[in-house]
Design an enzyme around this catalytic site. Structure first.
Site, PDB file in Angstrom:
ATOM      1  N   HIS A   1      -2.390  -1.198  -4.467  1.00  0.00           N
ATOM      2  CA  HIS A   1      -3.849  -1.229  -4.623  1.00  0.00           C
ATOM      3  C   HIS A   1      -4.373   0.201  -4.566  1.00  0.00           C
ATOM      4  O   HIS A   1      -3.637   1.138  -4.269  1.00  0.00           O
ATOM      5  CB  HIS A   1      -4.518  -2.116  -3.562  1.00  0.00           C
TER       6      HIS A   1
ATOM      7  N   SER B   1       0.829  -1.195   0.000  1.00  0.00           N
ATOM      8  CA  SER B   1       0.000   0.000   0.000  1.00  0.00           C
ATOM      9  C   SER B   1       0.871   1.255   0.000  1.00  0.00           C
ATOM     10  O   SER B   1       1.673   1.458  -0.907  1.00  0.00           O
ATOM     11  CB  SER B   1      -0.962  -0.074   1.197  1.00  0.00           C
TER      12      SER B   1
END
Length: 197
Positions: free
Chosen positions: A123, A98
């Site tokens: 993501h 992330s």
């Protein structure tokens, strides 16, 4: 309970004890370990600015092992990495997921590395909000704006097209170190430290 090892160093003025992270900071090594949140980001930013003030020409190394965290906290670290004069070399050990993956790819070109058994995950941002319909609409627009900005950062640092980044970040996208290199998040996978001569 977190135990932080102490290192004893002999100097001309006697012994001096440091916690291990302070001693490594002396060597211009910063650790981004654990969830990225405001307090941790503030400490990382302070270390980056301090090391720039100490020597604006000398590279800084950032070791990353993070599951990600708060976007605004991560962006404060990212912006500081881009703002300061020294190059920041990034190294993933364990994971850079992330926001951790964004910091990993934000290192200076040619200086972004991962150890062979580390993993990277990219993501789109996630969030949730409750409240009045108008407030929910405001927050939905804001998260879409954050998604756009993060995508642009990945485009800038990976060399991928916006379409490639958007499709790659639609869901959790896990990568082994070699795949992260091929994707452009890092420049090389390293197994051993290269000795400087």
């Amino acid at each position: 309970m977190n135990l932080v090892p102490m290192v004893v160093e002999q100097t001309g003025r006697g012994e001096r004890a440091y916690d291990i992270y302070s001693r490594l900071l002396k060597e211009r090594i910063i650790f981004v370990t654990g969830p990225i949140e405001d307090e941790m980001a503030s400490l990382i930013v302070a270390q980056l600015v301090f090391l720039e003030a100490e020597d604006p020409e000398k590279d800084i190394s950032m070791y990353i092992n993070s599951p990600g965290g708060v976007v605004t906290a991560g962006l404060s670290i990212y912006d500081t990495m881009q703002y300061i004069k020294p190059n920041v070399a990034t190294l993933c050990l364990g994971q850079a997921a992330s926001m951790g993956s964004l910091l990993l790819c934000a290192g200076a070109p040619g200086m972004r590395c991962a150890l062979p058994n580390s993993r990277v995950m990219i993501h789109q941002p996630s969030g949730g909000f409750r409240g009045q319909a108008t407030d929910i609409e405001i927050h939905a627009r804001e998260i879409l704006e954050i998604k756009r900005r993060l995508n642009e950062i990945f485009v800038r640092h990976t060399g991928k097209s916006l379409e490639e980044i958007e499709s790659s970040m639609e869901r959790d996208n896990f990568m082994i170190a070699e795949k992260a290199r091929d994707f452009g998040i890092i420049d090389k996978v390293i197994e051993k430290r290269i000795e400087e001569k």
